[in-house]
Design a protein around this motif. Structure first.
Motif, short mmCIF file in Angstrom:
data_model
loop_
_atom_site.label_atom_id
_atom_site.label_comp_id
_atom_site.label_asym_id
_atom_site.label_seq_id
_atom_site.Cartn_x
_atom_site.Cartn_y
_atom_site.Cartn_z
N TYR A 178 0.83 -1.21 0.00
CA TYR A 178 0.00 0.00 0.00
C TYR A 178 0.86 1.26 0.00
N LEU A 179 1.92 1.26 0.81
CA LEU A 179 2.79 2.43 0.90
C LEU A 179 3.53 2.65 -0.42
N SER A 180 3.97 1.57 -1.04
CA SER A 180 4.64 1.67 -2.34
C SER A 180 3.70 2.29 -3.38
N GLN A 181 2.46 1.82 -3.40
CA GLN A 181 1.49 2.37 -4.35
C GLN A 181 1.23 3.84 -4.07
N LEU A 182 1.20 4.20 -2.80
CA LEU A 182 0.97 5.59 -2.42
C LEU A 182 2.07 6.50 -2.95
N LEU A 183 3.33 6.05 -2.86
CA LEU A 183 4.44 6.86 -3.36
C LEU A 183 4.39 7.01 -4.87
N VAL A 184 4.03 5.92 -5.56
CA VAL A 184 3.88 5.99 -7.02
C VAL A 184 2.75 6.97 -7.39
N ASP A 185 1.64 6.90 -6.68
CA ASP A 185 0.52 7.80 -6.94
C ASP A 185 0.88 9.25 -6.68
N LEU A 186 1.66 9.48 -5.61
CA LEU A 186 2.11 10.84 -5.32
C LEU A 186 2.94 11.41 -6.46
N ASN A 187 3.86 10.60 -6.96
CA ASN A 187 4.70 11.06 -8.06
C ASN A 187 3.86 11.37 -9.29
N ALA A 188 2.83 10.57 -9.54
CA ALA A 188 1.96 10.82 -10.69
C ALA A 188 1.23 12.15 -10.54
N GLN A 189 0.88 12.50 -9.31
CA GLN A 189 0.09 13.71 -9.08
C GLN A 189 0.92 14.97 -8.97
N ILE A 190 2.09 14.90 -8.33
CA ILE A 190 2.84 16.13 -8.08
C ILE A 190 4.20 16.16 -8.78
N ASP A 191 4.61 15.05 -9.42
CA ASP A 191 5.85 15.00 -10.20
C ASP A 191 7.06 15.40 -9.35
N ALA A 192 7.04 15.05 -8.06
CA ALA A 192 8.16 15.38 -7.18
C ALA A 192 9.32 14.42 -7.40
#
Length: 323
Positions: A178-192
């Motif tokens: 779940y945490l791994s998916q969360l980090l991938v989703d964050l990158n998709a949304q904010i391109d950090a």
């Protein structure tokens, strides 16, 4: 979009103990990177150097045109606003509620009103799946929730760089997923720009765009996932494969006699497992296209078998991904 970090010739020691030396790499802007290594190889020390909490003896760390190693305290203070850090244990204040923990950086570093802080905190807590848990104390929530609370706190200042120190430690495989998916989703949304320090092989195989490994006081390699996951470097291949045979022993490096006695052992070319994609409804990560363009330029330099394996993954890449 996130900020690129350029590290040149970095060396760090504590007294007479050399942690690592001559570390050079580039963390590409807006991409997910993972730094691997056996326990005790200085991965967390590297993160602390990036953010300016520790000062290396030699080398440069260039962030947004400023050398973290040689800048003034005022410049370092401003640079730290670019960073959000998820510490290994979440590093929450035990006497504060989850809400107050997440709000803490906003109260310390901004002049936002409490109404504005409430909106930001609610947004970040919903982003990490903690809506409704703000009234609880850290001791009243699970380890996975504490990690997510720490991540929400790291995000409240809208950082362009996110550093995660072993975010999977102490979590079961489901919560790690779940945490791994969360980090991938964050990158998709904010391109950090995101750097994850870990020794979790599943995370290393499925999450990052770029992968590196520290071993015996040096950086063994760093580059796009397609290159590192098919590497024939013995240390990298052994660690990523979780094999007993290879140069890494129980303590650190095997005795030369033991290693020679093992002789040559078969190492089939590793299969490139698919990379995690963003959750349905989220945009395609722009980092993927940028990384794949770099890999295409590197193809002619790879061994034939590796080149065929890597090229096949590029041919199967999603169409329509935008820069």
């Amino acid at each position: 979009m996130g900020v690129q970090i350029d590290v040149h010739g970095l060396a760090k020691s504590f007294g007479r103990q050399n942690i690592w030396q001559d570390v050079s790499l580039t963390l590409p802007a807006g991409e997910l990177s993972v730094l691997l290594g056996p326990s005790g190889t200085g991965k967390s020390v590297f993160l602390k150097c990036l953010v300016g909490l520790l000062r290396p003896e030699h080398g440069r760390i260039m962030v947004d045109g400023v050398d973290v190693c040689r800048c003034t305290e005022a410049e370092r203070y401003e640079l730290r606003k670019l960073f959000g850090v998820l510490f290994q244990d979440g590093a929450l204040f035990g006497s504060m509620t989850v809400y107050d923990n997440v709000a803490f950086p906003l109260r310390e570093h901004t002049r936002k009103t409490e109404a504005e802080i409430r909106r930001v905190v609610a947004d970040k807590m919903e982003l990490v799946g903690l809506a409704g848990a703000g009234h609880k104390l850290p001791a009243e929530i699970s380890g996975g929730m504490r990690k997510r609370a720490g991540l929400a706190r790291a995000l409240v200042l809208d950082p362009e760089i996110i550093l995660c120190d072993e975010p999977d430690s102490g979590l079961d495989p489901v919560r790690t997923a779940y945490l791994s998916q969360l980090l991938v989703d964050l990158n998709a949304q904010i391109d950090a720009t995101i750097l994850i320090v870990t020794h979790n092989i599943s995370v290393a195989r499925t999450v990052p765009d770029n992968l590196g490994m520290l071993y015996r006081r040096r950086l063994v390699g760093f580059g796009p996932r397609e290159i590192l996951l098919t590497s024939e470097e013995p240390v990298v291949a052994q660690f990523l494969g979780g094999h007993r045979h290879g140069p890494i022993g129980m303590s650190e490096e095997k005795d030369a006699v033991v290693a020679a006695a093992e002789g040559a052992w078969p190492r089939p070319l590793p299969e490139l497992v698919p990379q995690l994609t963003p959750s349905p409804g989220l945009p395609v990560r722009r980092a993927i296209r940028r990384r794949q363009e770099r890999v295409r330029l590197m193809l002619p330099t790879l061994p034939a078998a590796t080149r065929r394996n890597v090229a096949a993954t590029l041919d199967c890449a999603r169409p329509g991904a935008s820069r």
